[in-house]
Design an enzyme around this catalytic site. Structure first.
Site: not given
Ligand SMILES: Cc1cc2nc3c(=O)[nH]c(=O)nc-3n(C[C@H](O)[C@H](O)[C@H](O)COP(=O)(O)OP(=O)(O)OC[C@H]3O[C@@H](n4cnc5c(N)ncnc54)[C@H](O)[C@@H]3O)c2cc1C
Length: 501
Positions: A15, A49, A51, A117, A234, A342, A366, A377
């Site tokens: 960001a 990791q 994407g 995902e 996660h 996470h 974030e 999310r």
């Protein structure tokens, strides 16, 4: 020491860097300062990791479907206008990112390779093998180094947002960790890009820098904070007996067909959701927590033995090195996993231009709550959100900054101390253990009142051992974790009280 610039950016993750590069291109006359509390590399971003979720294949995907998936994942609490805005921006922001030098993995036809995902109805995650974050941050940093109007200050921890008499933020004070002194950065606007707060939990995928400083500083400055109850766990962090910052095993493996098994070797996710292993993270993590609490086992397992493991090793080099380092042969062995803290879905509440409720204080990435994520999310939507809101902020600041003047602020007199590190470390462990035991996704209201009491005790203890304005790095770390933990617990209590009535 005193430094002066037009724009102060706090944080050097995706960001902060993307914002600074964009603004530096738009307005070469502006002086932009990026400060980062450790090395420029230390961030959540560099660990990403999987994407970035972006609609790129209009034959098989659509903006409409990405919007629907995002809203569904967010449990109906996402702001539909924000979701639409972010998803629509995706393709342009991705192109721009490539313009900054980021290269993404291509398939045999030379098109962007897309992976699946959890929670996505189709393959849409753009990636750079399984080290997307590292490649993005390296490219953005290289680009920023070439910009004459961007100055970096590493090992500078923001400890105070300074307000002028009219209530607008006009600078920050920092702990200069190298010189062991307090510095002052004066600016016309301050952009917080300080990342998340996984470190308030014992088991987390986040690095040590993720102590929720943005939210803690925002609260102190009177900024509106929202959705802190929605902490994302996660589901597939690599379980370890000896470590608490856990390696992530990317969700894309489940996109490739990996199973999650319980200690009896049975798949169980279909008992919880018809999408099985590809349900959203909240569903998968909750199911695993329930499975662990009924089995009293330490972990469940990810199984990729039935997949072409040699191909997987080629496609996921980072995961391969994590497994090798841990002595796990995924061809024949199961991978022990647990859910770990996470992602912070909540943060400083911002509008579509990334403005917080405090004048001239912006929040991106974030540490901001934009309205995109709702309760949970959608995988790989956070890098996208960071890009879109950094873009929004840079465009708006480029247009409006000439109407803003520097203003005087009164500096706080801090005293530095190098003592009590052990006590603060112990206190932080108490907070982390209490949060992990009593403030997760399956916590009951009674649990939350227990952790609230523990946090109140920690607060009294902090006040006892440290007088006001005497600071040290361990004190700041512990204090920020405490403030953020309290915000999470209070928001969770409020959510459950509302549901009860
Ligand atoms: C292991 C892992 C894998 C992930 N994979 C993905 C993925 O595949 N796709 C996806 O979309 N998301 C992913 N995420 C989430 C995503 O990486 C983050 O949400 C995103 O990178 C946050 O970017 P940011 O710039 O807001 O914050 P960060 O990248 O965390 O950067 C914060 C910066 O602020 C600095 N900072 C903090 N406090 C202070 C202070 N007080 N003073 C000065 N500087 C400060 C930090 O040092 C750092 O430079 C992943 C996260 C993790 C942990």
């Amino acid at each position: 020491m005193k430094f002066e610039s037009d724009v102060i950016v706090v944080g050097s993750g995706i960001a902060g860097l993307y914002f600074a590069n964009k603004l530096a291109d738009l307005r070469e006359d502006l002086k932009i300062t990026i400060i980062s509390k450790n090395s420029w590399k230390d961030s959540n971003s560099i660990h990403a990791q999987g994407g970035i979720a972006v609609v790129t294949d209009l034959k098989k995907d659509s903006i409409k479907e990405h919007i629907q998936d995002t809203i569904k994942s967010g449990g109906g609490l996402s702001d539909p206008n924000v979701v639409k805005m972010v998803i629509q921006h995706g393709p342009k922001r991705l192109k721009e990112l490539m313009g900054f030098g980021v290269e993404f993995t291509k398939n045999e036809n030379g098109q962007l390779d897309l992976v699946l995902e959890g929670g996505h109805s189709t393959k849409r995650v753009v990636h750079s093998n399984d080290h997307t974050g590292l490649d993005i941050i390296t490219a953005l940093h290289n680009y920023s180094q070439r910009k004459k109007n961007i100055t970096f200050h590493e090992n500078q921890q923001c400890i105070e947002l300074l307000k002028a008499d009219d209530g607008s933020v006009k600078g920050i004070q920092t702990l200069n960790k190298i010189k062991n002194r307090i510095d002052f950065f004066k600016g016309k606007v301050v952009v917080m890009a300080t990342g998340g707060s996984g470190q308030v939990y014992k088991y987390t995928t986040n690095p040590n820098c993720a102590t929720g400083d943005g939210v803690s500083l925002g609260i102190k400055a009177g900024a509106m904070i929202s959705n802190m109850n929605f902490v994302q766990f996660h589901p597939t962090a690599l379980y370890s007996d000896s470590s608490v910052q856990l390696d992530l095993i990317t969700e894309s493996l489940r996109g490739e067909g990996a199973y999650i098994l319980n200690s009896k070797g049975k798949r169980f996710l279909l008992n919880y959701d018809s999408r099985g292993e590809l349900a959203t993270r909240d569903v998968v993590s909750k199911a695993i927590f329930e499975e662990l609490s009924s089995s009293h086992e330490k972990s469940v397992f990810l199984d990729i033995r039935h997949l072409f493991v040699d191909e997987i090793r080629l496609k996921f080099p980072r995961i391969t090195s994590i497994l090798d380092k841990n002595g796990i042969d995924a061809k024949t062995e199961l991978i022990p996993i647990i859910p770990a803290a996470h992602y912070q879905c909540g943060g400083m509440k911002v509008n579509e231009r990334a403005q917080t409720s405090v004048a001239d204080l912006y929040a991106i990435g974030e540490c901001a709550e934009t309205g995109l994520h709702g309760t949970n999310r959608l995988a790989s939507n956070s890098l996208l959100e960071a890009l879109v809101f950094a873009h929004q902020a840079s465009d708006y600041i480029a247009l409006t900054i000439d109407q803003i003047e520097h203003d005087d602020v009164s500096l706080k007199q801090f005293e530095l101390s190098n003592q009590r590190e052990l006590e603060f470390n112990e206190l932080q462990n108490i907070i982390k253990n209490a949060m992990s035991k009593y403030a997760t996704i399956h916590s009951l209201i009674e649990d939350l009142y227990v952790v609230k009491m523990i946090l109140n005790d920690c607060e009294s203890f902090i006040r006892l051992i440290e007088q006001k304005l005497v600071i040290s790095e361990p004190y700041l770390r512990t204090y920020n974790c405490l403030v953020v933990s309290k915000a999470i617990v209070d928001a969770k209590i409020q959510e459950l009280e509302v549901k009860k009535n």
